[in-house]
Motif scaffolding. Structure first.
Motif, PDB file in Angstrom:
ATOM      1  N   SER A  68    -144.038 -21.544  42.856  1.00 46.93           N
ATOM      2  CA  SER A  68    -144.583 -20.154  43.597  1.00 46.93           C
ATOM      3  C   SER A  68    -145.094 -20.906  45.176  1.00 46.93           C
ATOM      4  N   GLU A  69    -144.855 -22.309  45.360  1.00 48.52           N
ATOM      5  CA  GLU A  69    -145.077 -22.608  46.929  1.00 48.52           C
ATOM      6  C   GLU A  69    -144.569 -22.166  48.047  1.00 48.52           C
ATOM      7  N   ASN A  84    -145.317 -34.414  43.343  1.00 44.42           N
ATOM      8  CA  ASN A  84    -144.815 -33.231  42.801  1.00 44.42           C
ATOM      9  C   ASN A  84    -144.955 -32.577  44.496  1.00 44.42           C
TER      10      ASN A  84
HETATM   11 MG    MG Z   1    -145.275 -25.950  43.003  1.00 43.32          MG
END
Ligand code: MG
Length: 393
Positions: free
Chosen positions: A148-149, A211
């Protein structure tokens, strides 16, 4: 109609990909699915999406599937099956949502065969990113991030050639943002993520902020920007998925409800956009957006990831491989959560020592990275075995 091959379709991202495709039936169809062992979910997916090919990487599970199911398509087995799918002439898009570096060769093959690659497999990008990106430019291929980032950053950059001052990579902060991380924390507690529902490995990585560290390396590779220009900002609401600041000081951010289906759909349809079922953001209900600096003392994994990105070469692969082993050991109660950064740090230190059996390489080839990966996994296991007793809890 575009044919999609989903590697890792029974995982959390894979399931969301199928939801997206189900919503865009007139544009995309499922050509192939793959899983490791989860043949029960795979069978349900086959019934619904009727793929021409399936690949099961675990041979025992494949045998069981073959004897229990009347599947009309072609069954492929093992990682060779993944390669067959990645280079299959009928595949237009390869979506790689495998966990770990098992997806490396299929990713490279798909790039060489000029397929669009949508990549949710961050470990591959962290360890082999430079080589993958070289292949992308050599073959003039399209690789789009599903994370998503990184999808947010891609959307903010939107073909702009303007120089970037910094990338602001947001992080929800995980379940221990305002709690101390103590050795008695169990994997079960750690698996409760406040915002995103994800697979086990990534949920543990989110709790240790590894992460986010892996994502710093991933962003550095994907957007060809040094890690020193990537700033991690804790943003617990997960509304701003990341932002880009250009040299004139203007910041472009991407916002939406936290839903993986959005970055997945973007990776499939870019540069176009289609209607999606993502909830609209209600700005009046949001009330506040909070931001804070990450605590590098409390989350040493994030510091180690920055260090490895700065060192480059085989070091990000060593960090990632040691972390993979440590997380798996934590999940089976073999080590404590506080030992994850300890193990990673020890293996990285050993890799930087000149007396070490496998030396650090600044510009490694693919096979040299593979050797570093194997070495780091072995070293991490040695460190864990040396903890001797009293770890079980
Ligand atoms: Mg991510």
């Amino acid at each position: 109609m575009k044919n999609i091959c989903i590697l890792g379709s029974t995982g959390s991202v894979g399931k969301s990909v199928l939801e997206v495709i189900d919503n865009l039936k007139s544009k995309f169809q499922v050509f192939a699915l793959s899983c490791d062992k989860n043949i029960q979910i795979l069978s349900q997916q086959i019934e619904q999406f009727k793929p021409k090919y399936v690949c099961i990487t675990d041979p025992v599970a494949a045998k069981k599937f073959d004897s229990e199911n009347k599947y009309n398509g072609t069954l492929l087995i093992g990682t060779d099956g993944l390669k067959t799918l990645a280079s299959h002439p009928e595949v237009d898009i390869l979506l790689n949502s495998l966990v770990g570096t098992i997806g490396l060769h299929s990713t490279i093959l798909a790039i060489k065969n000029k397929k669009r690659v949508a990549i949710a497999n961050k470990e591959t990008l962290v360890a082999y990113g430079k080589i993958i990106m070289q292949e992308v430019s050599k073959n003039n291929a399209t690789l789009l991030p599903v994370d998503s980032e990184h999808s947010a950053i891609h959307q903010c950059l939107a073909k702009s050639n303007s120089p970037v001052r910094r990338i602001i990579l947001t992080a929800s902060g995980g379940p221990f943002l305002h709690k101390s991380i103590t050795p008695d924390i169990t994997p079960e507690e750690t698996l409760k993520h406040p915002v995103w529902k994800m697979g086990k490995k990534i949920t543990i990585d989110s709790a240790t902020l590894m992460n986010k560290g892996l994502e710093v390396i991933e962003a550095s590779v994907l957007f060809d920007i040094p890690a020193s220009k990537i700033e991690v900002v804790i943003h617990p609401q997960s509304i701003i998925h990341s932002a880009v600041e250009f040299i004139d000081g203007s910041i472009i951010a991407q916002l939406s409800s936290p839903d993986m289906k959005l970055p997945i759909q973007y990776a499939l349809t870019y540069p176009e956009r289609y209607t999606a079922s993502i909830k609209s953001l209600d700005f009046e209900k949001i009330k506040e957006l909070n931001f804070e600096k990450p605590d590098f003392e409390k989350f040493p994994c994030l510091r180690l990831a920055y260090e490895s990105a700065e060192i480059g070469g085989t070091m990000p692969c060593v960090l990632n491989s040691a972390n993979e082993v440590a997380v798996q050991s934590f999940l089976i109660h073999k080590i404590r959560i506080t030992q994850i950064p300890e193990i990673v740090g020890k293996v990285m230190k050993k890799h930087s020592e000149t007396t070490n059996t496998l030396q650090f390489i600044k510009n490694p080839s693919l096979s040299q990275i593979e050797k570093a990966e194997e070495w780091a996994k072995g070293e991490a296991k040695n460190v864990i075995n040396n903890y001797k007793c009293c770890n079980s809890f």
